[in-house]
Design a protein around this motif. Structure first.
Motif, PDB file in Angstrom:
ATOM      1  N   VAL A 130       0.839  -1.203   0.000  1.00 24.63           N
ATOM      2  CA  VAL A 130       0.000   0.000   0.000  1.00 24.63           C
ATOM      3  C   VAL A 130       0.869   1.245   0.000  1.00 24.63           C
ATOM      4  O   VAL A 130       1.861   1.328   0.730  1.00 24.63           O
ATOM      5  CB  VAL A 130      -0.923  -0.002   1.246  1.00 24.63           C
ATOM      6  N   ARG A 131       0.478   2.235  -0.821  1.00 21.71           N
ATOM      7  CA  ARG A 131       1.127   3.549  -0.813  1.00 21.71           C
ATOM      8  C   ARG A 131       0.207   4.520  -0.081  1.00 21.71           C
ATOM      9  O   ARG A 131      -0.954   4.701  -0.450  1.00 21.71           O
ATOM     10  CB  ARG A 131       1.370   4.043  -2.232  1.00 21.71           C
ATOM     11  N   LEU A 132       0.744   5.150   0.981  1.00 17.47           N
ATOM     12  CA  LEU A 132      -0.011   6.114   1.781  1.00 17.47           C
ATOM     13  C   LEU A 132       0.495   7.508   1.464  1.00 17.47           C
ATOM     14  O   LEU A 132       1.689   7.782   1.571  1.00 17.47           O
ATOM     15  CB  LEU A 132       0.175   5.816   3.273  1.00 17.47           C
ATOM     16  N   SER A 133      -0.415   8.396   1.076  1.00 19.22           N
ATOM     17  CA  SER A 133      -0.056   9.777   0.739  1.00 19.22           C
ATOM     18  C   SER A 133      -0.689  10.728   1.735  1.00 19.22           C
ATOM     19  O   SER A 133      -1.821  10.536   2.159  1.00 19.22           O
ATOM     20  CB  SER A 133      -0.554  10.134  -0.672  1.00 19.22           C
ATOM     21  N   ASP A 134       0.038  11.765   2.091  1.00 21.42           N
ATOM     22  CA  ASP A 134      -0.455  12.791   3.007  1.00 21.42           C
ATOM     23  C   ASP A 134       0.062  14.131   2.496  1.00 21.42           C
ATOM     24  O   ASP A 134       1.269  14.371   2.493  1.00 21.42           O
ATOM     25  CB  ASP A 134       0.047  12.514   4.421  1.00 21.42           C
ATOM     26  N   VAL A 135      -0.850  15.021   2.047  1.00 24.06           N
ATOM     27  CA  VAL A 135      -0.399  16.288   1.451  1.00 24.06           C
ATOM     28  C   VAL A 135       0.241  17.221   2.474  1.00 24.06           C
ATOM     29  O   VAL A 135       0.966  18.133   2.109  1.00 24.06           O
ATOM     30  CB  VAL A 135      -1.556  17.030   0.727  1.00 24.06           C
ATOM     31  N   SER A 136      -0.003  16.981   3.778  1.00 27.63           N
ATOM     32  CA  SER A 136       0.626  17.818   4.788  1.00 27.63           C
ATOM     33  C   SER A 136       2.091  17.419   5.010  1.00 27.63           C
ATOM     34  O   SER A 136       2.849  18.146   5.610  1.00 27.63           O
ATOM     35  CB  SER A 136      -0.132  17.725   6.113  1.00 27.63           C
ATOM     36  N   ALA A 137       2.465  16.241   4.517  1.00 24.39           N
ATOM     37  CA  ALA A 137       3.855  15.787   4.600  1.00 24.39           C
ATOM     38  C   ALA A 137       4.420  15.740   3.188  1.00 24.39           C
ATOM     39  O   ALA A 137       3.699  15.884   2.206  1.00 24.39           O
ATOM     40  CB  ALA A 137       3.921  14.412   5.245  1.00 24.39           C
ATOM     41  N   THR A 138       5.707  15.551   3.078  1.00 28.17           N
ATOM     42  CA  THR A 138       6.314  15.479   1.755  1.00 28.17           C
ATOM     43  C   THR A 138       6.307  14.039   1.256  1.00 28.17           C
ATOM     44  O   THR A 138       6.680  13.121   1.980  1.00 28.17           O
ATOM     45  CB  THR A 138       7.764  15.989   1.791  1.00 28.17           C
ATOM     46  N   GLY A 139       5.878  13.855   0.027  1.00 22.75           N
ATOM     47  CA  GLY A 139       5.919  12.542  -0.605  1.00 22.75           C
ATOM     48  C   GLY A 139       4.909  11.562  -0.044  1.00 22.75           C
ATOM     49  O   GLY A 139       3.799  11.928   0.326  1.00 22.75           O
ATOM     50  N   TYR A 140       5.326  10.315   0.030  1.00 19.09           N
ATOM     51  CA  TYR A 140       4.443   9.240   0.468  1.00 19.09           C
ATOM     52  C   TYR A 140       5.285   8.170   1.154  1.00 19.09           C
ATOM     53  O   TYR A 140       6.502   8.181   1.107  1.00 19.09           O
ATOM     54  CB  TYR A 140       3.696   8.634  -0.730  1.00 19.09           C
ATOM     55  N   GLU A 141       4.614   7.240   1.791  1.00 21.48           N
ATOM     56  CA  GLU A 141       5.298   6.085   2.354  1.00 21.48           C
ATOM     57  C   GLU A 141       4.607   4.817   1.872  1.00 21.48           C
ATOM     58  O   GLU A 141       3.426   4.831   1.535  1.00 21.48           O
ATOM     59  CB  GLU A 141       5.330   6.143   3.882  1.00 21.48           C
ATOM     60  N   THR A 142       5.367   3.742   1.835  1.00 19.05           N
ATOM     61  CA  THR A 142       4.845   2.467   1.367  1.00 19.05           C
ATOM     62  C   THR A 142       4.896   1.462   2.508  1.00 19.05           C
ATOM     63  O   THR A 142       5.882   1.392   3.230  1.00 19.05           O
ATOM     64  CB  THR A 142       5.673   1.955   0.180  1.00 19.05           C
ATOM     65  N   GLU A 143       3.825   0.703   2.658  1.00 16.09           N
ATOM     66  CA  GLU A 143       3.735  -0.301   3.716  1.00 16.09           C
ATOM     67  C   GLU A 143       3.210  -1.606   3.164  1.00 16.09           C
ATOM     68  O   GLU A 143       2.495  -1.625   2.162  1.00 16.09           O
ATOM     69  CB  GLU A 143       2.786   0.162   4.833  1.00 16.09           C
ATOM     70  N   ASN A 144       3.544  -2.695   3.847  1.00 12.80           N
ATOM     71  CA  ASN A 144       2.935  -3.995   3.581  1.00 12.80           C
ATOM     72  C   ASN A 144       1.922  -4.268   4.687  1.00 12.80           C
ATOM     73  O   ASN A 144       2.280  -4.258   5.868  1.00 12.80           O
ATOM     74  CB  ASN A 144       3.987  -5.108   3.569  1.00 12.80           C
ATOM     75  N   LEU A 145       0.678  -4.488   4.307  1.00 10.82           N
ATOM     76  CA  LEU A 145      -0.370  -4.762   5.280  1.00 10.82           C
ATOM     77  C   LEU A 145      -0.663  -6.263   5.305  1.00 10.82           C
ATOM     78  O   LEU A 145      -0.944  -6.859   4.267  1.00 10.82           O
ATOM     79  CB  LEU A 145      -1.646  -4.005   4.927  1.00 10.82           C
ATOM     80  N   ASP A 146      -0.581  -6.863   6.492  1.00  8.13           N
ATOM     81  CA  ASP A 146      -0.931  -8.270   6.657  1.00  8.13           C
ATOM     82  C   ASP A 146      -2.421  -8.396   6.887  1.00  8.13           C
ATOM     83  O   ASP A 146      -3.038  -7.534   7.520  1.00  8.13           O
ATOM     84  CB  ASP A 146      -0.186  -8.874   7.851  1.00  8.13           C
ATOM     85  N   GLY A 147      -2.981  -9.497   6.402  1.00  6.32           N
ATOM     86  CA  GLY A 147      -4.405  -9.707   6.592  1.00  6.32           C
ATOM     87  C   GLY A 147      -4.803 -11.143   6.372  1.00  6.32           C
ATOM     88  O   GLY A 147      -3.970 -12.030   6.174  1.00  6.32           O
ATOM     89  N   TRP A 148      -6.091 -11.366   6.405  1.00  4.88           N
ATOM     90  CA  TRP A 148      -6.659 -12.689   6.189  1.00  4.88           C
ATOM     91  C   TRP A 148      -7.851 -12.551   5.248  1.00  4.88           C
ATOM     92  O   TRP A 148      -8.370 -11.449   5.042  1.00  4.88           O
ATOM     93  CB  TRP A 148      -7.100 -13.332   7.513  1.00  4.88           C
TER      94      TRP A 148
END
Length: 193
Positions: A130-148
């Motif tokens: 998942v790519r998470l974007s936040d306009v109040s911060a610079t750029g974005y961060e990428t995470e791996n989300l675990d699930g079922w």
């Protein structure tokens, strides 16, 4: 002589039933397309509200099935999917979640109905990049989300080694303090080796 005839009759009666489950036995690979409905809790000012988005998904899968009884099949499967246009934005587009791709591994248990149809249930592990974007911060961060996920479907033999399937899945991923949810309807075509 009479007992041999009865034994031969019993064996003949069991052969078709055994071959039904065996028609879904062995390794297979396939492609699938379908529909996603993603739901994510995103900031909405001082509160959080659930935003959702419908999108198209495509992917590949491979697995192995084994006939454990006359009409009963157990199997394992792994898959990879990519969503198209599935970015979810919060209020005023300040925050966004974009699921880039996902992979899963699952087990399934099925029952052969009629001559060439397998009804089954499925459950397993899923991971979403998942790519998470936040306009109040610079750029974005990428995470791996675990699930079922859990689901079920129907697979039908079209010709000797080719079958088609229709399946529903419900996914739940750990996302901050809440959960990101995904509903899917997938149609696939498999080739059995």
């Amino acid at each position: 002589m009479k007992s041999l005839s009865l034994l031969a009759l019993a064996a003949t009666a069991l052969l078709p039933a055994t071959s039904l489950a065996q028609s879904f036995e062995g390794p297979y690979a396939g492609v699938q397309i379908g529909w996603n409905n993603d739901r994510a809790p995103l900031p909405d000012g001082a509160a959080t509200s659930t935003q959702e988005r419908d999108s198209f998904v495509g992917g590949i899968y491979a697995g192995y099935d084994h006939a454990v009884a006359d009409n009963v099949v157990l199997g394992v499967e792994g898959g990879f999917q990519i969503g198209v246009d599935d970015r979810i934005s919060g209020a005023n587009n300040l925050v966004a979640v974009d699921q880039r791709y996902a992979f899963d591994i699952s087990t399934r248990a099925g029952y052969v109905v009629g001559d060439s149809t397998l009804a089954y249930v499925r459950g397993g592990y899923s991971n979403s990049r998942v790519r998470l974007s936040d306009v109040s911060a610079t750029g974005y961060e990428t995470e791996n989300l675990d699930g079922w996920f859990v689901g079920g479907g129907v697979e039908h033999k079209l010709i000797n080694n080719v079958s088609a399937r229709l399946e529903y899945r419900y996914h739940q991923y750990d996302f901050d303090e809440d959960d990101l949810e995904r509903h899917q309807v997938l149609a696939g075509v498999s080739y059995r080796f």
